[in-house]
Design a protein around this motif. Structure first.
Motif, PDB file in Angstrom:
ATOM      1  N   SER A 111       0.820  -1.211   0.000  1.00 55.84           N
ATOM      2  CA  SER A 111       0.000   0.000   0.000  1.00 55.84           C
ATOM      3  C   SER A 111       0.853   1.260   0.000  1.00 55.84           C
ATOM      4  O   SER A 111       0.376   2.338  -0.366  1.00 55.84           O
ATOM      5  CB  SER A 111      -0.930   0.017   1.213  1.00 55.84           C
ATOM      6  N   GLN A 120      -7.378  10.044  11.459  1.00 52.32           N
ATOM      7  CA  GLN A 120      -8.084   9.312  10.409  1.00 52.32           C
ATOM      8  C   GLN A 120      -9.598   9.333  10.628  1.00 52.32           C
ATOM      9  O   GLN A 120     -10.370   9.536   9.675  1.00 52.32           O
ATOM     10  CB  GLN A 120      -7.566   7.869  10.359  1.00 52.32           C
ATOM     11  N   ASP A 177      -4.300  -2.075   2.735  1.00 53.71           N
ATOM     12  CA  ASP A 177      -3.346  -1.423   3.629  1.00 53.71           C
ATOM     13  C   ASP A 177      -2.807  -2.361   4.702  1.00 53.71           C
ATOM     14  O   ASP A 177      -2.221  -1.905   5.690  1.00 53.71           O
ATOM     15  CB  ASP A 177      -3.992  -0.210   4.293  1.00 53.71           C
ATOM     16  N   TRP A 213      -8.360   1.129   6.718  1.00 48.98           N
ATOM     17  CA  TRP A 213      -9.417   1.272   5.707  1.00 48.98           C
ATOM     18  C   TRP A 213     -10.670   0.526   6.141  1.00 48.98           C
ATOM     19  O   TRP A 213     -11.780   1.041   6.008  1.00 48.98           O
ATOM     20  CB  TRP A 213      -8.930   0.748   4.359  1.00 48.98           C
ATOM     21  N   GLU A 217      -8.407  -5.890   2.556  1.00 48.73           N
ATOM     22  CA  GLU A 217      -7.989  -4.499   2.405  1.00 48.73           C
ATOM     23  C   GLU A 217      -6.527  -4.411   1.969  1.00 48.73           C
ATOM     24  O   GLU A 217      -5.695  -5.235   2.324  1.00 48.73           O
ATOM     25  CB  GLU A 217      -8.180  -3.739   3.722  1.00 48.73           C
ATOM     26  N   ARG A 264     -12.518  11.244   8.246  1.00 47.83           N
ATOM     27  CA  ARG A 264     -13.642  10.522   7.649  1.00 47.83           C
ATOM     28  C   ARG A 264     -14.981  11.150   8.055  1.00 47.83           C
ATOM     29  O   ARG A 264     -15.866  11.326   7.194  1.00 47.83           O
ATOM     30  CB  ARG A 264     -13.599   9.050   8.037  1.00 47.83           C
ATOM     31  N   GLN A 275     -14.930   6.166  -4.877  1.00 49.94           N
ATOM     32  CA  GLN A 275     -14.966   6.777  -3.557  1.00 49.94           C
ATOM     33  C   GLN A 275     -16.240   7.600  -3.369  1.00 49.94           C
ATOM     34  O   GLN A 275     -16.849   7.586  -2.294  1.00 49.94           O
ATOM     35  CB  GLN A 275     -13.745   7.678  -3.369  1.00 49.94           C
ATOM     36  N   ASP A 283     -14.390   2.178   6.945  1.00 47.99           N
ATOM     37  CA  ASP A 283     -15.596   1.698   6.262  1.00 47.99           C
ATOM     38  C   ASP A 283     -16.633   1.218   7.271  1.00 47.99           C
ATOM     39  O   ASP A 283     -17.841   1.443   7.096  1.00 47.99           O
ATOM     40  CB  ASP A 283     -15.241   0.581   5.284  1.00 47.99           C
ATOM     41  N   SER A 332      -6.814  -3.101   9.932  1.00 53.93           N
ATOM     42  CA  SER A 332      -6.808  -2.328   8.700  1.00 53.93           C
ATOM     43  C   SER A 332      -7.517  -1.012   8.963  1.00 53.93           C
ATOM     44  O   SER A 332      -8.689  -0.987   9.353  1.00 53.93           O
ATOM     45  CB  SER A 332      -7.512  -3.096   7.571  1.00 53.93           C
TER      46      SER A 332
END
Length: 452
Positions: free
Chosen positions: A204, A348, A271, A315, A269, A352, A382, A319, A313
């Motif tokens: 990643s 992070q 990452d 990501w 994922e 989001r 996205q 999600d 993860s």
């Protein structure tokens, strides 16, 4: 021939073949000699013995240079030929680039495959040299091109040579002079020796900028350059089955998949750090084989002996928060907090939630998901995903979630003496997910318009 005069017994024809004197390296004069003696010199020998008109002066080497005869061989041009001759230890490779080479560049996120490539290089060089090479491991920040050259430029007379394994060689390419020095080392690895340059990095993450330059240097020197990608999902299940077959380990149905799941290979994922998953899987296979003693390894054996090491993860966490799956978000958050700094997680999550507020505002104004690509500078997939997440929230819920993150930030930074222990901070994160992320119903909701 050294010196200006030769003994009287020296062959006169041979002396004629010699050229004029030239300055020597350490003082004495040198003569340029021809490569071979022609047949005319043999006849001249008989003539020289029969002739009585030779003077004492003829017994000396001629002071005036005289070119060889027309039928004689061309004299050796020491000045040009020696400079253009191949250096001692220079590698000469034929065929496709890298085939049979003693130089390799291996990079990627599969440390196990990189080690296998190094083993293959050692075996290839050892079989040609008559013995396995001695391995020398060093990091690129702890060595230099000159030190590497000292180990590899000279061939060994007996037994195996040396295999230098340089990991993360990027410091060697920081300057133009360093790149040129490394290029000289790559082109002067002696037969029986070998050089392996390795680099492991997360898929990643962006590849190092010097990778392309290093790849061209290695290929230009006749070496091989290979990238290795770690398998995941079903590919890792098949990979485990293949490694078990190589070791004559019998696996019952489901055992390979269970092992892949417990080491984290089933996480989709991008990452996730997969660099050590192959080595972990092989180590667990050896442990299971020792435990079973030749009997087939079952799925229950894997559950009993293999510790679960599913990687977190970021990501997947974001999600899960966007889709308001609180239970999964709490589980992923607990894994990430073991090796991710709390301020990074806060940044992070804050990003989001703020993005969801912006998307919800656009949707409330009557914009479509496709228009988000232009207005918010998002990629199409996205935009579609974030639009689906935003429809699960109301503006009041998003604002409450953002306010909760501000409170968490103050707790982490110890604002106003509110710093708590690590257990208290973990509990605060978990409470934020349970109170702010958890949805009251599983049905998607349409966000309301923002108040004026």
């Amino acid at each position: 021939m050294v010196g200006l005069r030769q003994p009287g017994r020296a062959h006169r024809g041979l002396r004629r073949q010699a050229g004029r004197a030239a300055p020597g390296i350490h003082g004495p004069a040198l003569r340029i000699m021809g490569t071979t003696l022609s047949g005319r010199l043999v006849r001249r020998r008989a003539q020289a013995r029969a002739s009585s008109r030779r003077t004492a002066r003829s017994r000396c080497l001629q002071r005036r240079w005289r070119a060889p005869g027309r039928r004689g061989a061309t004299p050796l041009d020491v000045g040009s030929d020696m400079r253009s001759a191949p250096r001692v230890g220079a590698r000469v490779t034929g065929g496709p680039a890298g085939e049979g080479s003693n130089l390799g560049l291996y990079w990627g996120d599969d440390a196990y495959a990189i080690e296998r490539a190094i083993d293959a290089l050692a075996q290839r060089v050892g079989s040609a040299a008559g013995g396995p090479p001695e391995r020398w491991r060093v990091g690129g920040d702890a060595t230099s091109a000159s030190l590497i050259g000292e180990r590899l430029a000279t061939a060994t007379m007996f037994g195996g040579g040396s295999l230098a394994i340089v990991s993360e060689p990027w410091p060697l390419l920081r300057s133009k002079a360093g790149r040129e020095e490394l290029a000289g080392v790559l082109g002067n690895v002696a037969p029986g020796n070998a050089l392996a340059l390795t680099a492991t990095f997360d898929r990643s993450a962006k590849a190092p900028a010097a990778l392309d330059a290093l790849r061209e240097l290695v290929r230009g020197a006749g070496g091989e350059a290979r990238e290795f990608k770690a398998p995941k999902g079903g590919a890792m299940t098949r990979w485990i089955e293949d490694r078990a077959a190589e070791r004559s380990i019998r696996l019952e149905p489901g055992a390979a998949r269970e092992l892949a799941t417990r080491i984290g290979a089933m996480v989709a994922e991008g990452d996730v750090d997969r660099r050590r998953q192959g080595m972990v899987a092989v180590g667990e296979l050896d442990k299971l084989a020792l435990y079973r003693g030749g009997q087939p390894v079952t799925q229950d054996d894997v559950r009993a002996l293999v510790a679960e090491a599913v990687p977190g993860s970021a990501w997947a966490l974001l999600d899960a928060v966007g889709e308001r799956r609180a239970a999964e978000a709490n589980e992923l958050l607990a894994r990430l907090m073991t090796n991710t700094p709390e301020p990074v997680l806060l940044a992070q999550l804050h990003r989001r939630v703020r993005t969801l507020i912006e998307v919800a505002d656009e949707l409330a104004a009557g914009k479509t998901a496709g228009s988000l690509v232009r207005t918010l500078h998002l990629k199409p997939f996205q935009a579609d995903k974030l639009a689906g997440h935003a429809r699960r929230w109301t503006f009041a819920e998003l604002r409450a979630a953002l306010d909760g993150l501000l409170d968490l930030d103050g707790l982490v930074k110890g604002v106003g003496g509110a710093a708590g222990t690590e257990a208290q901070r973990r509990l605060a994160f978990s409470l934020w997910v349970s109170e702010r992320v958890s949805a009251r119903s599983g049905l998607p909701r349409s966000p309301v318009r923002a108040p004026a």
